[in-house]
Design a protein around this motif. Structure first.
Motif, short mmCIF file in Angstrom:
data_model
loop_
_atom_site.label_atom_id
_atom_site.label_comp_id
_atom_site.label_asym_id
_atom_site.label_seq_id
_atom_site.Cartn_x
_atom_site.Cartn_y
_atom_site.Cartn_z
N ARG A 302 22.47 67.72 27.04
CA ARG A 302 21.79 66.92 28.06
C ARG A 302 22.76 65.94 28.72
N GLN A 303 23.65 65.37 27.91
CA GLN A 303 24.63 64.43 28.46
C GLN A 303 25.57 65.14 29.43
N LYS A 304 26.12 66.28 29.03
CA LYS A 304 27.07 67.00 29.87
C LYS A 304 26.41 67.51 31.15
N LYS A 305 25.17 67.96 31.03
CA LYS A 305 24.44 68.40 32.22
C LYS A 305 24.26 67.24 33.19
N ALA A 306 23.96 66.06 32.65
CA ALA A 306 23.79 64.88 33.50
C ALA A 306 25.11 64.46 34.14
N GLU A 307 26.22 64.63 33.42
CA GLU A 307 27.53 64.28 33.97
C GLU A 307 27.90 65.19 35.14
N ILE A 308 27.57 66.48 35.00
CA ILE A 308 27.81 67.41 36.11
C ILE A 308 26.94 67.04 37.30
N GLU A 406 17.37 61.77 33.91
CA GLU A 406 16.66 62.28 32.74
C GLU A 406 17.40 61.93 31.45
N TYR A 407 18.72 61.90 31.52
CA TYR A 407 19.51 61.53 30.34
C TYR A 407 19.90 60.06 30.37
N PHE A 408 20.47 59.62 31.49
CA PHE A 408 20.97 58.24 31.58
C PHE A 408 19.82 57.29 31.94
N GLN A 409 18.98 57.02 30.97
CA GLN A 409 17.85 56.12 31.18
C GLN A 409 18.27 54.68 30.89
N LEU A 410 17.49 53.74 31.44
CA LEU A 410 17.85 52.33 31.31
C LEU A 410 17.91 51.90 29.86
N ASP A 411 17.01 52.43 29.05
CA ASP A 411 16.99 52.11 27.63
C ASP A 411 18.06 52.94 26.90
N GLY A 412 19.20 52.34 26.68
CA GLY A 412 20.28 53.03 25.97
C GLY A 412 21.49 53.35 26.81
N HIS A 413 21.33 53.42 28.13
CA HIS A 413 22.46 53.74 29.02
C HIS A 413 22.42 52.83 30.24
N VAL A 414 22.45 51.53 30.00
CA VAL A 414 22.21 50.54 31.06
C VAL A 414 23.18 50.71 32.23
N ASP A 416 25.29 53.14 33.10
CA ASP A 416 25.21 54.44 33.77
C ASP A 416 23.94 54.55 34.62
N HIS A 417 22.83 54.08 34.07
CA HIS A 417 21.56 54.14 34.80
C HIS A 417 21.65 53.33 36.09
N ILE A 418 22.24 52.15 36.00
CA ILE A 418 22.35 51.29 37.19
C ILE A 418 23.24 51.94 38.24
N GLU A 419 24.34 52.54 37.81
CA GLU A 419 25.23 53.21 38.77
C GLU A 419 24.50 54.34 39.49
N ILE A 420 23.67 55.06 38.75
CA ILE A 420 22.91 56.16 39.36
C ILE A 420 21.91 55.62 40.39
N ILE A 421 21.24 54.51 40.06
CA ILE A 421 20.30 53.90 41.00
C ILE A 421 21.05 53.39 42.23
N GLN A 422 22.24 52.84 42.02
CA GLN A 422 23.05 52.37 43.15
C GLN A 422 23.47 53.55 44.04
N ASP A 423 23.78 54.68 43.41
CA ASP A 423 24.11 55.87 44.18
C ASP A 423 22.91 56.34 45.00
N HIS A 424 21.73 56.28 44.39
CA HIS A 424 20.50 56.67 45.09
C HIS A 424 20.30 55.76 46.31
N SER A 425 20.50 54.47 46.10
CA SER A 425 20.39 53.50 47.20
C SER A 425 21.40 53.82 48.31
N ALA A 426 22.62 54.16 47.88
CA ALA A 426 23.67 54.48 48.86
C ALA A 426 23.33 55.73 49.66
#
Length: 620
Positions: A302-308, A406-414, A416-426
């Motif tokens: 799940r982690q590697k799939k999310a990284e791709i 799905e993998y990088f959730q706020l609970d446990g991957h703060v 990474d999750h924030i960077e993904i949300i910032q990318d979504h915003s961008a």
């Protein structure tokens, strides 16, 4: 019946010697094979308290094998063939001992054995019996020196291995003997096909390590070339781990993105998706709960799939940003004339890209490539020239955003999750650039607010200060953008209604609030603003002051006294920027454009304020 005086039958001396040698050689082979089994198989089950138990056992068996060979180097008599055969066997033992010592973190001893292997085989390195062993010794010496941080020395060993491979293939070309074959009985020898596969695998390792070396040496183009070739060869010779291969291909895509080679980047990412799918079905969380090993495998996949997926997001982002930079005019808006001009050239561009594609190194055989092509067709590689094209890229990116979350959730991957949300915003931000309707553009920025604001409120600045600053500044910029759009909408009206005025003021005040929060985060514990700003916050801080000044000037009020206060606050912020740059000349370059306008406002505002003051006094 045998006569009593008949002498006993005697076995010829040569036959006894032959049998003894055969028995001894079988023992040599068995001892060597036990060493290999201990090192490569049994070591996987060694307890944590004795992590190298089987490796140490393998080492003793290798030394025993060397002793059983019985003829020290330099004392053997006979022809060159016999000498080469003995040197080849001794070389393999030294190679295996060298690898054994490095695997048990005894680097100096490992280096000693690997160098000894190279010296033994130097005169035979181009022979069919020794070339593979020699290349593997050079590979391991290269890795050993790279681990020590001596990249130039590592480069020398690895380039030596590369050169020898090319020389051997040019002059001889026959599949060479694999190192382990020197300790097998004749009937156990490998086929030419298997020999070739193992030799090519060793050379693929050479190229892989060279790619890492060139990356360390900042020779990015050369590193990418070697990485691409390595990946291609791994597919060709079926010697790869699907997950590892996919991650390496996705990582390579980021190099091509930096070069704006979107077609190559997309090809790498599509190949990563296809090869990753060969890793097997990701187990369900329910099934994984019953088995710890399956749980670990689930988490890893799940982690590697999310990284791709995140690499795909960067691809979409770069494609959209590249389009924006190409299409924007001098005030950051869409240049319609240029847009039409580029559309007219599109056919020519596509033809040129297709020709370039035929020259490119593509991954996989025809069956794999068909699957890769199917993935590629879902994502464009030409920069979008209008909203519809941009939206298609945006939707691909948003799909991968959701996959990554799905993998990088706020609970446990703060982080990474924030960077993904910032990318979504961008992604929303750059899509808005292509939208001509200001109201719809506002709604896109509102989506950004809705995803960023909850994060900003939830995070503790004590632990996530840098991230909080990033979110505060982005929120301020987004509210500022929305305010400018609402002003533009209002200016098209004959007269602004109270709702529009209220909305403009609300957006402006929200932008001011977040700029002020960002600036307050720079203050010392005793609430003092720094006299000298750090390099990483210099421009953001000065731009925040500049924007606050402008925002106070945009606030709409019928209260003249309030208007005077807003103008004074605006002037104070403009003056801060001018005074700071006057006292810190190194800051001028960071805000050259803003500073020019700021100086104009510092000169103009006092006169405007004086006129307003006179009006107020005349009404008093």
């Amino acid at each position: 019946m045998v006569a009593q005086n008949t002498p006993p039958c005697r076995i010829p001396r040569t036959s006894l010697l032959w049998n003894k040698m055969a028995d001894n050689w079988q023992l040599v082979c068995e001892t060597y094979q036990r060493a290999i089994t201990a090192s490569d198989v049994e070591s996987r089950n060694d307890p944590e308290t004795e992590p190298y138990r089987s490796k140490y056992r393998a080492r003793e068996l290798l030394r025993e094998t060397r002793a059983l060979l019985g003829v020290p180097r330099g004392e053997e008599e006979g022809d060159d063939g016999r000498r080469r055969r003995m040197d080849a066997r001794l070389g393999v033992i030294e190679l295996r001992l060298g690898v054994n010592h490095t695997e048990t973190e005894e680097m100096s001893a490992g280096e000693e054995h690997l160098v000894k292997c190279s010296k033994i085989l130097e005169r035979h390195r181009l022979s069919q019996q020794c070339v593979s062993t020699y290349i593997q010794a050079q590979n391991n010496l290269g890795v050993l020196w790279a681990d020590r941080g001596e990249i130039i020395i590592a480069q020398t060993y690895l380039e030596s291995a590369e050169s020898l491979y090319n020389q051997y293939m040019k002059k001889i070309g026959k599949p060479p003997v694999d190192p382990d074959e020197h300790f097998t009985l004749e009937e156990q020898n490998l086929t030419d096909q298997e020999r070739s596969k193992r030799f090519e695998k060793a050379y693929t390792h050479t190229l892989y390590y060279l790619a890492q070396v060139y990356k360390h040496l900042k020779q990015d183009e050369r590193a990418a070339q070697y990485c691409h070739t390595t990946l291609q060869r791994q597919l060709e010779y079926d010697g790869y781990n699907p997950v590892e291969w996919a991650i390496n291909a996705a990582t390579l895509s980021q190099y091509y993105l930096a070069k704006q080679s979107y077609m190559d980047a997309r090809h790498c990412l599509a190949a990563a998706n296809v090869i990753f799918s060969k890793a097997g079905q990701i187990p369900s969380p329910e099934a994984a709960k019953e088995n710890e090993a399956e749980q670990d495998r689930l988490d890893h996949l799940r982690q590697k799939k999310a990284e791709i997926a995140r690499c795909w997001v960067k691809y979409c982002m770069n494609l959209l940003e590249g389009a924006r930079k190409k299409l924007e005019d001098n005030i950051g808006e869409l240049d319609v004339d240029l847009q039409e001009e580029l559309k007219a050239e599109r056919k020519k561009q596509e033809d040129e890209k297709e020709r370039g594609r035929k020259k490119a190194v593509l991954f996989g055989s025809s069956d794999i490539y068909d699957s890769i092509l199917a993935v590629e067709e879902k994502a464009g590689c030409s920069i979008p020239l209008d909203f519809q094209e941009a939206r298609e890229v945006f939707l691909v990116g948003q799909n991968y955003i959701n996959e990554a979350k799905e993998y990088f959730q706020l609970d446990g991957h703060v982080s990474d999750h924030i960077e993904i949300i910032q990318d979504h915003s961008a992604l929303f931000k750059v899509l808005a650039f292509f939208e001509e309707d200001y109201e719809r553009r506002c709604k896109m920025h509102k989506r950004r607010i809705d995803m960023l604001e909850p994060l900003s409120k939830e995070l503790n600045p004590q632990y996530y200060l840098l991230v909080c600053r990033q979110l505060q500044f982005e929120l301020a910029d987004t509210y500022y953008e929305m305010m400018d759009l609402k002003v533009a909408i209002g200016n098209k009206l004959d007269e602004m209604d109270s709702h529009t005025i209220k909305k403009i003021n609300s957006l402006a005040q929200s932008a001011i609030k977040y700029y002020e929060m960002f600036l307050d985060s720079l203050r010392s514990p005793d609430k003092k603003f720094p006299e000298k700003l750090e390099e990483d916050v210099l421009r953001p801080a000065l731009v925040a002051k500049f924007h606050i000044a402008r925002l106070y000037g945009k606030l709409i009020t019928s209260d003249s006294q309030k208007q005077m206060e807003n103008m004074q606050t605006s002037l104070n912020n403009y003056r801060f920027v001018v005074d700071y740059c006057a006292n810190n000349e190194d800051a001028v370059k960071s805000v050259e454009t803003e500073l020019e306008l700021t100086k104009e406002m510092v000169a103009l505002l006092p006169a405007r304020m004086e006129r307003l003051r006179l009006q107020l006094s005349s009404f008093a």
